[in-house]
Design a protein around this motif. Structure first.
Motif, mmCIF file in Angstrom:
data_model
loop_
_atom_site.group_PDB
_atom_site.id
_atom_site.type_symbol
_atom_site.label_atom_id
_atom_site.label_comp_id
_atom_site.label_asym_id
_atom_site.label_seq_id
_atom_site.Cartn_x
_atom_site.Cartn_y
_atom_site.Cartn_z
ATOM 1 N N TYR A 219 7.585 -7.465 2.085
ATOM 2 C CA TYR A 219 6.210 -7.041 2.315
ATOM 3 C C TYR A 219 5.648 -7.691 3.573
ATOM 4 O O TYR A 219 6.027 -8.810 3.936
ATOM 5 C CB TYR A 219 5.328 -7.383 1.105
ATOM 6 N N ASN A 234 -4.968 -0.635 1.453
ATOM 7 C CA ASN A 234 -4.234 -1.520 0.554
ATOM 8 C C ASN A 234 -2.784 -1.734 0.963
ATOM 9 O O ASN A 234 -1.973 -2.208 0.164
ATOM 10 C CB ASN A 234 -4.315 -1.020 -0.891
ATOM 11 N N HIS A 235 -2.465 -1.396 2.239
ATOM 12 C CA HIS A 235 -1.086 -1.621 2.645
ATOM 13 C C HIS A 235 -0.784 -3.098 2.925
ATOM 14 O O HIS A 235 0.371 -3.440 3.232
ATOM 15 C CB HIS A 235 -0.668 -0.792 3.854
ATOM 16 N N GLN A 237 -0.418 -4.864 0.588
ATOM 17 C CA GLN A 237 0.507 -4.930 -0.546
ATOM 18 C C GLN A 237 0.544 -6.304 -1.211
ATOM 19 O O GLN A 237 1.531 -6.667 -1.865
ATOM 20 C CB GLN A 237 1.905 -4.488 -0.122
ATOM 21 N N ASN A 240 1.335 -6.396 -4.849
ATOM 22 C CA ASN A 240 2.738 -6.224 -5.235
ATOM 23 C C ASN A 240 3.458 -7.556 -5.416
ATOM 24 O O ASN A 240 4.549 -7.596 -5.979
ATOM 25 C CB ASN A 240 3.481 -5.403 -4.176
ATOM 26 N N GLY A 297 9.830 -3.244 -1.863
ATOM 27 C CA GLY A 297 9.215 -3.107 -0.549
ATOM 28 C C GLY A 297 9.948 -2.148 0.361
ATOM 29 O O GLY A 297 10.941 -1.515 -0.019
ATOM 30 N N SER A 300 7.471 -2.007 7.100
ATOM 31 C CA SER A 300 6.066 -1.696 7.412
ATOM 32 C C SER A 300 5.997 -1.020 8.771
ATOM 33 O O SER A 300 5.483 -1.560 9.752
ATOM 34 C CB SER A 300 5.230 -2.985 7.398
ATOM 35 N N ASP A 336 8.556 0.657 -2.016
ATOM 36 C CA ASP A 336 7.096 0.745 -1.923
ATOM 37 C C ASP A 336 6.686 1.045 -0.483
ATOM 38 O O ASP A 336 6.293 0.156 0.266
ATOM 39 C CB ASP A 336 6.452 -0.569 -2.370
ATOM 40 N N GLY A 341 1.909 2.627 -1.299
ATOM 41 C CA GLY A 341 2.703 1.425 -1.472
ATOM 42 C C GLY A 341 2.082 0.326 -2.304
ATOM 43 O O GLY A 341 2.759 -0.654 -2.622
ATOM 44 N N ALA A 342 0.822 0.446 -2.682
ATOM 45 C CA ALA A 342 0.167 -0.637 -3.423
ATOM 46 C C ALA A 342 0.434 -0.509 -4.919
ATOM 47 O O ALA A 342 0.324 0.569 -5.499
ATOM 48 C CB ALA A 342 -1.333 -0.628 -3.164
ATOM 49 N N SER A 399 5.521 1.872 -6.984
ATOM 50 C CA SER A 399 4.128 2.108 -6.592
ATOM 51 C C SER A 399 3.834 3.603 -6.511
ATOM 52 O O SER A 399 2.773 4.064 -6.945
ATOM 53 C CB SER A 399 3.828 1.427 -5.256
#
Length: 625
Positions: A219, A234-235, A237, A240, A297, A300, A336, A341-342, A399
């Motif tokens: 993440y 909310n990326h 994360q 998570n 994960g 990103s 995710d 992804g959250a 997610s």
């Protein structure tokens, strides 16, 4: 007497202890363009996630309300309400509301040994802090002397939690400088402030066997704070993190590329990130004795390591390269990815009681005769027909499936026609309540197959010898053992899609591996158009249908069918609703009644018979014109 009760009847005791709930929905209203508000959100969610991971490790104790999906539905409320209903898991549990994260920390003070404080100027220390937090039962807190910061509220004031681990000097200066020796070690610095914290963690935790290397988390680190509005809010994360904290796993955010410096650390030696990633994975492989590492994960890509971030490589290529590397070390991902992804509360839901098995029936050849698809003598009766099967995806992410259930699975048209829902069974680790809900509310037209590429997303060609990148022995036996357990529990016998990416295609050993746990069919990318491997039917993956308009989708399908030399057609769609599938079906029926929409078992059993009766197809000798 209380301690005796807890020791003798732990499950009964857990059911009597109230669940504490922390309402963090207000964080969604913060203006992330404001630096102070973005930092406030980051700090609260990071500390909360590490708190949850600790106190939910052995029993479900702390639940938060936060994640909102793209339809503006509160996902945490959705699942909470579902299992609070009469007769459900949480129906009789008392709840207590925590007024703030500080209130929650005070409530669970006896479960916390202290805090790990990380450096706001060295982004990677935030992920190292999550690793240390889980292993040592500490809260991760960013160093910040401002009056309302969590560091002030929890360390300098309030409960005055002791600092058990400093990843920054107590005066706020950095201990990881990218110069000299790595702090608290005899190792020469890598020359990178980003990388040195990973070297420190490997020296103090991985090498000493303190970390549960069966679990890892990929993440974004606090680099997110440099541009928190770049994609969905909310990326970060952070929610998570809780599950992997509860498992005492390790966290990382590293580039998979060896031909350039990481885009978030452009001064480093090219390939340094990847080198450290491989070191982490090799430690995991060695300590796991070849058993698989579960990585939560996804790259990103909007922030780092791709052309979106001034790198050289496209998004999908980065996804595949990361997959290629982890596969070489017997690791897979629960993907995710950005957008959906959250995920919150996985450390809580991991305690959900699943059934021992969720069986599914397979179709018999006698049934196919009754449907008119086989003649009395078992020969095919399919002249003039074209058979269609959709890979209903993508459900290779805890997610994604958790966020989309309220509007995809709950679509009122689900059950109106056969759909093969392709869901990775490994999602039962973090979101067992979702998996249970799908099975117990499924209609007769809902059938389940495994998503890419079985019980987790990896590139299976990288499990075959010789294994570039790692040089390790074959991972196929370990993969077979891993998948068999999940396929048996969830009644699976089809792997709906096998992503090969930039890895080698499945060879004979790879196909043998899949035949052991997925005997009724697989759909890889790098195989002949048709193949019967022993008893297992193999069909090469074909088109992704991306059209949102059902009429355009139907047209694309019809055009593709006319070009294929066999009457069996597989298509993939991502996050399409049952209503969309119904409308596509209706359009196909209107345009070409010869197109027959089948359920998963009927499609693959009929395809197997076709292969048995057509030796050229069975031997892989049919090609696209």
């Amino acid at each position: 007497m209380l301690l005796l009760c807890i020791a003798v009847y732990p499950r009964l005791y857990a059911q009597q202890v109230p669940i504490r709930m922390l309402d963090l929905r207000w964080l969604n209203q913060l203006d992330l363009h404001e630096e102070a508000q973005a930092a406030q959100l980051w700090d609260i969610l990071h500390t909360t996630a590490t708190l949850q991971g600790i106190v939910n490790r052995d029993q479900p104790s702390l639940y938060i309300r936060y994640v909102v999906n793209e339809r503006k539905q509160n996902v945490d409320d959705y699942w909470w309400k579902k299992y609070r209903q009469k007769g459900q898991w949480l129906a009789n549990r008392d709840t207590l509301l925590c007024s703030s994260i500080v209130d929650a920390v005070v409530a669970f003070r006896n479960s916390i040994r202290g805090v790990v404080v990380y450096d706001p100027t060295v982004a990677s220390t935030s992920n190292i802090a999550s690793s240390v937090a889980g292993i040592d039962d500490l809260l991760a807190i960013r160093y910040d002397l401002s009056p309302n910061s969590l560091y002030t509220q929890l360390v300098l004031k309030g409960p005055k939690l002791p600092v058990r681990c400093w990843l920054v000097n107590p005066n706020g200066t950095s201990v990881f400088t990218g110069q000299g020796k790595v702090w608290q070690t005899n190792l020469a610095s890598s020359g990178s402030c980003k990388i040195d914290p990973y070297l420190w963690f490997m020296e103090h935790y991985l090498k000493k066997g303190k970390c549960n290397t069966h679990y890892a988390a990929y993440y974004i680190d606090q680099y997110w704070l440099t541009n928190p509005t770049r994609t969905v809010a909310n990326h970060h994360q952070l929610t998570n993190h809780d599950y992997f904290v509860s498992k005492k796993g390790f966290f990382f955010d590293l580039s998979p590329w060896d031909d350039e410096a990481a885009t978030d650390d452009p001064q480093q030696t090219p390939g340094l990130d990847r080198s450290v990633l491989q070191q982490l994975l090799r430690y995991a492989y060695q300590q796991n004795k070849g058993e698989f590492c579960y990585i939560g994960g996804f790259p990103s890509w909007a922030f780092k390591y791709t052309q979106h971030a001034q790198g050289r490589h496209p998004d999908v290529a980065t996804e595949w390269e990361f997959s290629r590397i982890i596969s070489a070390y017997n690791a897979f991902k629960d993907a995710d990815a950005i957008g959906l992804g959250a995920l919150a509360n996985a450390s809580f839901w991991q305690h959900f009681p699943l059934q021992k098995t969720y069986p599914q029936a397979w179709v018999s050849r006698e049934t196919l005769k009754q449907k008119g698809l086989l003649n009395a003598d078992g020969t095919l009766n399919i002249a003039g027909k074209q058979f269609l099967l959709f890979y209903v995806g993508d459900y290779d992410s805890s997610s994604w499936i958790t966020q989309t259930t309220p509007y995809l699975w709950d679509d009122p048209n689900r059950g109106s026609l056969p759909l093969m829902w392709c869901i990775s069974p490994v999602l039962a680790e973090r979101v067992p309540m979702v998996m249970h809900n799908y099975r117990t509310t499924a209609t007769n037209n809902d059938y389940f197959a495994a998503a890419d590429n079985g019980a987790g997303y990896l590139l299976p060609g990288m499990l075959q010898e010789p294994r570039p990148i790692s040089g390790l022995p074959s991972g196929l036996d370990a993969w077979k053992a891993h998948c068999l357990r999940y396929y048996k529990q969830w009644g699976l016998s089809i792997t709906g899609f096998v992503i090969d990416g930039e890895a080698p295609g499945l060879n004979t050993a790879g196909l043998d591996c899949y035949a052991a746990f997925s005997p009724n069919g697989i759909v890889p990318q790098k195989v002949p158009l048709t193949l019967l491997h022993g008893y297992m039917p193999v069909l090469r993956a074909d088109y992704d249908i991306t059209d949102t308009d059902p009429q355009l989708a139907a047209k694309t399908i019809e055009e593709r069918i006319t070009k294929r030399p066999i009457p069996f057609h597989w298509f993939r769609a991502i996050l399409k609703s049952p209503t969309w599938y119904k409308e596509v079906h209706e359009q196909l029926q209107a345009d070409n009644p010869a197109v027959t929409w089948l359920d998963g078992p009927t499609f693959f059993e009929l395809y197997r018979i076709y292969l048995e009766q057509h030796p050229d197809a069975a031997n892989g000798n049919i090609n696209m014109p």
